[in-house]
Write a protein that holds these residues in place. Structure first.
Motif: not given
Length: 323
Positions: A118, A134, A137, A140-141
Motif C-alpha cells: 500500500s 487482501d 488488493q 491491484d495496487y
C-alpha cells in the motif's frame, strides 16, 4: 551463440586482468554490472559518463581483449516503497541506460522491482497466493498504481537513449518472477520488456525452462543466464520450496544454486540450449556463478566445461537437401 559471464564474480580483480582470465577459459562475452545489487566494479557509469579519458581507456581495454559486451546489468528495486532506496536504484538504472547509449548497446538487464502492499508500507510485499482477498488488493495496487506506470515511463526514457531491450530476470521477491508475470508486464508496457532468462529461478519454482523457452520465443528472450539449481531431495518434500533459510545454510535449505551441471546433468543443458536454438535465440549464454559449494575459479571452470559441450556456437544448417 556465444559463451559469456557476469563479471562481478571476480569484481575485486581489475578489468584487464579479469578479461584476460575469462578469455583464457574460452569465454567470448562479458556482462558488466553497472550498479544495484551486482555493483559496478568493472563499469561505473558515475565515473565513465563524466570522465572521457577514463571512458576511452575502458573502451580500449574491452577492445584489446577481443571480447564483446553482451549487456549492461543493474539489478535493483526501483519501485521500493522507501523513496530514497527507490531513487538510488532508479538513478543507477538510468545511468546504465546512458552508459549503454554511449557504448552503442541496445539492451540492459535488471529486475522488475516490488513495491509495498500500500502507499503506507515501508517494505516490499511479494505476493505468492490469491487468498485471502487482501492479496488481490495488494496486487491491484502494485501493478496498476506503481509497476505499470513506472515501467511505461522508464521504457520511454530508455527508448529516447537507444535502449529498446530491457531484459528482466524472473526472480523471487519481485513482481515479475514467472512467465505469466513477465508476459503481463510486457503486454501492459510494450515489446521493449523481455526476459533475461535465468533457469535457476525457474527450476526451484517447479517450472520447466524448456517449456518457458517455447512459450516466450526469441522475440521475448533478450538474454540468457547460465546457472543451475539443485532441489534437495530430503528437505524439499518436508518443507516445500518457498524457502526462507539463509543461502549459507545449505544443509537445511530446500534448494540451492549450483554451477551448471551440478543441479541437472549435461543432457538437461544440451536440451536447454537446443530449445533456445529452436526458437531462434542466438546470443549470449552468460554464466552467473553463485555456487556456495565451490570457489569462484572452480565453479566457473566447471560451468564453462559443461557449456562448451552444450552450446552450439556455429550457425545452423540451412540447406537440408541430402545427397
Amino acid at each position: 551463440m556465444k559463451l559469456g559471464v557476469l563479471t562481478n564474480v571476480i569484481g575485486e580483480v581489475p578489468l584487464k586482468e579479469a578479461l584476460d582470465y575469462f578469455k583464457s577459459l574460452g569465454i567470448q562475452m562479458v556482462e558488466l554490472g553497472c550498479g544495484g545489487y551486482p555493483g559496478n566494479d568493472h563499469c561505473n557509469p558515475e565515473i565513465l559518463l563524466n570522465d572521457e579519458a577514463k571512458f576511452n581507456e575502458f573502451v580500449k581495454t574491452i577492445e584489446e581483449s577481443g571480447m564483446e559486451i553482451s549487456a549492461l546489468s543493474c539489478h535493483g528495486n526501483p519501485v521500493h516503497p522507501k523513496k530514497d532506496i527507490a531513487e538510488k536504484f532508479d538513478k543507477d538504472m538510468r545511468n546504465t541506460v546512458l552508459m549503454a547509449e554511449k557504448l552503442g548497446i541496445h539492451q540492459i538487464n535488471c529486475f522488475s522491482g516490488c513495491p509495498g502492499g500500500s502507499p503506507n508500507d515501508e517494505q516490499p510485499n511479494w505476493v505468492t497466493c490469491a487468498w485471502p482477498e487482501d492479496f488481490g488488493q495488494i496486487l491491484d495496487y502494485q501493478w496498476n498504481e506503481v509497476l505499470i506506470p513506472y515501467w511505461k515511463e522508464f521504457v520511454s526514457f530508455a527508448k529516447q537513449h537507444g535502449v529498446d531491450k530491457i531484459a528482466l530476470e524472473m526472480h523471487q521477491g519481485f513482481c515479475v518472477y514467472n512467465t505469466y508475470s513477465l508476459k503481463k508486464l510486457r503486454d501492459a508496457v510494450g515489446p521493449e520488456i523481455g526476459a533475461n532468462l535465468d533457469p535457476s529461478h525457474l527450476i526451484w519454482q517447479g517450472m520447466n525452462p524448456v517449456n518457458v523457452i517455447r512459450e516466450l520465443g526469441s522475440e521475448a528472450i533478450f538474454h540468457v543466464h547460465a546457472k543451475d539449481t539443485k532441489i534437495d531431495p530430503i528437505n524439499a518434500p518436508v518443507n516445500g520450496v518457498l524457502d526462507t533459510q539463509s543461502y549459507s545454510d545449505e544443509k537445511n535449505r530446500s534448494w540451492v544454486f549450483r554451477s551448471i551441471g551440478y543441479g541437472n546433468g549435461e543432457e538437461y543443458w544440451k536440451d536447454f540450449i537446443s530449445n533456445l536454438r529452436l526458437v531462434g535465440y542466438d546470443y549470449a549464454i552468460s554464466i552467473e556463478h553463485e555456487d556456495s559449494y565451490m570457489s569462484k575459479n572452480e565453479g566457473l571452470v566447471k560451468a564453462v566445461d559443461v557449456l562448451k559441450r552444450s552450446i552450439t556456437f556455429e550457425d545452423r544448417m540451412t540447406d537440408l537437401r541430402w545427397v
